[in-house]
Write a protein that holds these residues in place. Structure first.
Motif, PDB file in Angstrom:
ATOM      1  N   UNK A  34      35.091  86.226  50.644  1.00  0.00           N
ATOM      2  CA  UNK A  34      34.141  85.793  49.617  1.00  0.00           C
ATOM      3  C   UNK A  34      34.714  84.629  48.808  1.00  0.00           C
ATOM      4  N   UNK A  35      34.211  83.429  49.067  1.00  0.00           N
ATOM      5  CA  UNK A  35      34.721  82.221  48.420  1.00  0.00           C
ATOM      6  C   UNK A  35      33.569  81.447  47.796  1.00  0.00           C
ATOM      7  N   UNK A  36      33.890  80.485  46.935  1.00  0.00           N
ATOM      8  CA  UNK A  36      32.850  79.640  46.352  1.00  0.00           C
ATOM      9  C   UNK A  36      32.303  78.695  47.406  1.00  0.00           C
ATOM     10  N   UNK A  37      31.064  78.279  47.216  1.00  0.00           N
ATOM     11  CA  UNK A  37      30.419  77.386  48.179  1.00  0.00           C
ATOM     12  C   UNK A  37      31.215  76.096  48.362  1.00  0.00           C
ATOM     13  N   UNK A  38      31.657  75.495  47.260  1.00  0.00           N
ATOM     14  CA  UNK A  38      32.370  74.218  47.373  1.00  0.00           C
ATOM     15  C   UNK A  38      33.645  74.352  48.204  1.00  0.00           C
ATOM     16  N   UNK A  39      34.382  75.448  47.991  1.00  0.00           N
ATOM     17  CA  UNK A  39      35.615  75.637  48.753  1.00  0.00           C
ATOM     18  C   UNK A  39      35.315  75.862  50.236  1.00  0.00           C
ATOM     19  N   UNK A  40      34.319  76.697  50.522  1.00  0.00           N
ATOM     20  CA  UNK A  40      33.962  76.951  51.921  1.00  0.00           C
ATOM     21  C   UNK A  40      33.561  75.663  52.621  1.00  0.00           C
ATOM     22  N   UNK A  41      32.674  74.879  51.997  1.00  0.00           N
ATOM     23  CA  UNK A  41      32.167  73.666  52.639  1.00  0.00           C
ATOM     24  C   UNK A  41      33.301  72.693  52.917  1.00  0.00           C
ATOM     25  N   UNK A  42      34.156  72.504  51.916  1.00  0.00           N
ATOM     26  CA  UNK A  42      35.255  71.545  52.081  1.00  0.00           C
ATOM     27  C   UNK A  42      36.176  71.980  53.208  1.00  0.00           C
ATOM     28  N   UNK A  43      36.599  73.225  53.213  1.00  0.00           N
ATOM     29  CA  UNK A  43      37.566  73.705  54.201  1.00  0.00           C
ATOM     30  C   UNK A  43      36.965  73.743  55.609  1.00  0.00           C
ATOM     31  N   UNK A  44      35.676  74.057  55.696  1.00  0.00           N
ATOM     32  CA  UNK A  44      35.047  74.122  57.017  1.00  0.00           C
ATOM     33  C   UNK A  44      34.741  72.718  57.545  1.00  0.00           C
ATOM     34  N   UNK A  46      36.101  69.806  56.672  1.00  0.00           N
ATOM     35  CA  UNK A  46      37.293  68.984  56.883  1.00  0.00           C
ATOM     36  C   UNK A  46      38.231  69.550  57.943  1.00  0.00           C
ATOM     37  N   UNK A  47      38.373  70.879  57.983  1.00  0.00           N
ATOM     38  CA  UNK A  47      39.429  71.459  58.812  1.00  0.00           C
ATOM     39  C   UNK A  47      38.962  72.547  59.769  1.00  0.00           C
ATOM     40  N   UNK A  48      37.697  72.942  59.706  1.00  0.00           N
ATOM     41  CA  UNK A  48      37.197  73.978  60.604  1.00  0.00           C
ATOM     42  C   UNK A  48      38.008  75.259  60.522  1.00  0.00           C
ATOM     43  N   UNK A  49      38.331  75.696  59.305  1.00  0.00           N
ATOM     44  CA  UNK A  49      39.281  76.801  59.124  1.00  0.00           C
ATOM     45  C   UNK A  49      38.745  78.174  59.514  1.00  0.00           C
ATOM     46  N   UNK A  50      37.398  78.349  59.503  1.00  0.00           N
ATOM     47  CA  UNK A  50      36.829  79.681  59.702  1.00  0.00           C
ATOM     48  C   UNK A  50      36.077  79.746  61.031  1.00  0.00           C
ATOM     49  N   UNK A  51      35.967  80.946  61.572  1.00  0.00           N
ATOM     50  CA  UNK A  51      35.164  81.124  62.784  1.00  0.00           C
ATOM     51  C   UNK A  51      33.681  80.945  62.486  1.00  0.00           C
ATOM     52  N   UNK A  52      33.265  81.517  61.367  1.00  0.00           N
ATOM     53  CA  UNK A  52      31.872  81.469  60.923  1.00  0.00           C
ATOM     54  C   UNK A  52      31.882  81.188  59.430  1.00  0.00           C
ATOM     55  N   UNK A  53      30.934  80.392  58.958  1.00  0.00           N
ATOM     56  CA  UNK A  53      30.940  80.061  57.533  1.00  0.00           C
ATOM     57  C   UNK A  53      29.555  79.680  57.049  1.00  0.00           C
ATOM     58  N   UNK A  54      29.330  79.965  55.785  1.00  0.00           N
ATOM     59  CA  UNK A  54      28.185  79.400  55.075  1.00  0.00           C
ATOM     60  C   UNK A  54      28.400  77.888  55.001  1.00  0.00           C
ATOM     61  N   UNK A  55      27.316  77.115  55.128  1.00  0.00           N
ATOM     62  CA  UNK A  55      27.471  75.659  55.057  1.00  0.00           C
ATOM     63  C   UNK A  55      26.217  75.017  54.488  1.00  0.00           C
ATOM     64  N   UNK A  56      26.421  73.972  53.720  1.00  0.00           N
ATOM     65  CA  UNK A  56      25.336  73.143  53.215  1.00  0.00           C
ATOM     66  C   UNK A  56      24.430  72.717  54.372  1.00  0.00           C
ATOM     67  N   UNK A  57      23.117  72.877  54.202  1.00  0.00           N
ATOM     68  CA  UNK A  57      22.187  72.505  55.273  1.00  0.00           C
ATOM     69  C   UNK A  57      22.249  71.012  55.563  1.00  0.00           C
ATOM     70  N   UNK A  58      22.420  70.195  54.540  1.00  0.00           N
ATOM     71  CA  UNK A  58      22.497  68.748  54.766  1.00  0.00           C
ATOM     72  C   UNK A  58      23.768  68.368  55.516  1.00  0.00           C
ATOM     73  N   UNK A  59      24.910  68.909  55.095  1.00  0.00           N
ATOM     74  CA  UNK A  59      26.169  68.593  55.776  1.00  0.00           C
ATOM     75  C   UNK A  59      26.117  69.039  57.228  1.00  0.00           C
ATOM     76  N   UNK A  60      25.550  70.229  57.452  1.00  0.00           N
ATOM     77  CA  UNK A  60      25.453  70.699  58.832  1.00  0.00           C
ATOM     78  C   UNK A  60      24.558  69.792  59.660  1.00  0.00           C
TER      79      UNK A  60
END
Length: 327
Positions: A34-44, A46-60
């Motif tokens: 359970x992380x904040x949206x900003x942290x999840x988006x940045x880490x995913x 930039x670095x693809x750190x997680x197998x599955x993640x919540x993500x901004x619809x625009x960024x995706x």
């Protein structure tokens, strides 16, 4: 063999049953972060750190056209109306979006989903063309925020704010005229605040918007890292089923009155109002149930110069989630 999967997602009521284990993802040993949206988006992003993640619809959506490092499922852990996210100085005379033409507006990132929705709604429904505003990007509460993904939007004035400054402070000091933001700016609502919402009763405006359009704006989707998806194509459907089951449990709790499920004293009445206005399933998952919303958003992405062509809803979601089996 059970697959060990790490999911990064916000701590929401609609995903709580996944986080605490009441709902299991078939075939998966789930590690929920359970992380904040900003942290999840940045880490995913930039670095693809997680197998599955919540993500901004625009960024995706942008990532789909840039090598597709992720594959999404039509699950939407975050949705919200965005009229309440337009802020101005308390001593300004702004009462209508059209008054912002020719003015300078702060946004954390030009490509962020909330900003795409706000710009699109203000142009389509309130007569404020996207290119009639100067946009200044940067951190809302902390200095140093930059666009997660590089963008090039000809014909639109976009520039970063000065180093060491924040959008909240710039609005307070009158260095920008308005602010489009997903989060509440610093100082809003305080006894000495000189920041107010453009609409004094945004809930009324947002309700009218829903009555006119039937759209409850989607903010975030759920993505699977492409290598994980290709290794386990069944994972898309297993995840979608589990997210749907968890959401159903959260919806049931909204009607509970014997012991309130949240801190709102009249939350049960608000739930009744939402059902009256938006129907029994006001937070649907799936492509067809969200076609009008998705088509509108993807059209805004194209019209605002973020995508070079119009992307279809089917194009951005895993094929395994496009339809259901029938017995």
């Amino acid at each position: 063999m059970v697959e060990r999967i790490t999911l990064a997602c916000g701590p929401y009521d609609r995903t709580a049953a996944l986080a605490d284990g009441r709902v299991r993802v078939q075939g998966v040993d789930l590690n929920y972060l359970p992380l904040s949206a900003e942290e999840i988006f940045f880490r995913m992003a930039r670095h693809g750190e997680f197998d599955v993640a919540e993500m901004s619809l625009s960024s995706y959506t942008l990532s789909v056209l840039r090598g597709r490092p992720f594959v999404a499922i039509p699950v939407f852990p975050s949705r919200t109306f965005r009229h309440h996210g337009v802020y101005v100085r308390g001593d300004s005379d702004y009462t209508d979006p059209s008054q912002l033409a020719g003015k300078t507006v702060g946004i954390p990132e030009y490509q962020m989903t909330a900003a795409v929705w706000i710009r699109g709604i203000l142009q389509e429904h309130h007569g404020l063309p996207v290119d009639s505003v100067r946009y200044r990007t940067g951190g809302l509460l902390e200095p140093g925020r930059i666009e997660k993904l590089t963008i090039d939007v000809p014909g639109v004035d976009i520039a970063p704010i000065p180093t060491g400054t924040t959008l909240s402070d710039m609005l307070e000091r009158g260095q920008i005229d308005a602010l489009y933001t997903a989060r509440t700016p610093r100082g809003f609502g305080g006894p000495d605040s000189n920041i107010r919402r453009l609409w004094s009763e945004p809930m009324d405006v947002e309700s009218d918007y829903f009555r006119q359009t039937g759209i409850f704006p989607i903010m975030h989707t759920v993505v699977i890292r492409s290598d994980v998806y290709e290794r386990n194509r069944w994972l898309a459907r297993s995840l979608m089923n589990a997210f749907s089951e968890a959401k159903a449990l959260a919806a049931q709790s909204l009607a509970e009155v014997v012991a309130l499920s949240n801190l709102l004293p009249w939350g049960y009445r608000q739930a009744e109002h939402v059902r009256e206005l938006m129907g029994t399933d006001h937070w649907p998952y799936g492509i067809e149930e969200n076609r009008a919303c998705l088509t509108t958003f993807l059209g805004y992405m194209r019209a605002q110069g973020l995508t070079q062509r119009l992307v279809s809803p089917e194009e951005i979601f895993a094929p395994e989630t496009h339809d259901e089996f029938v017995v």
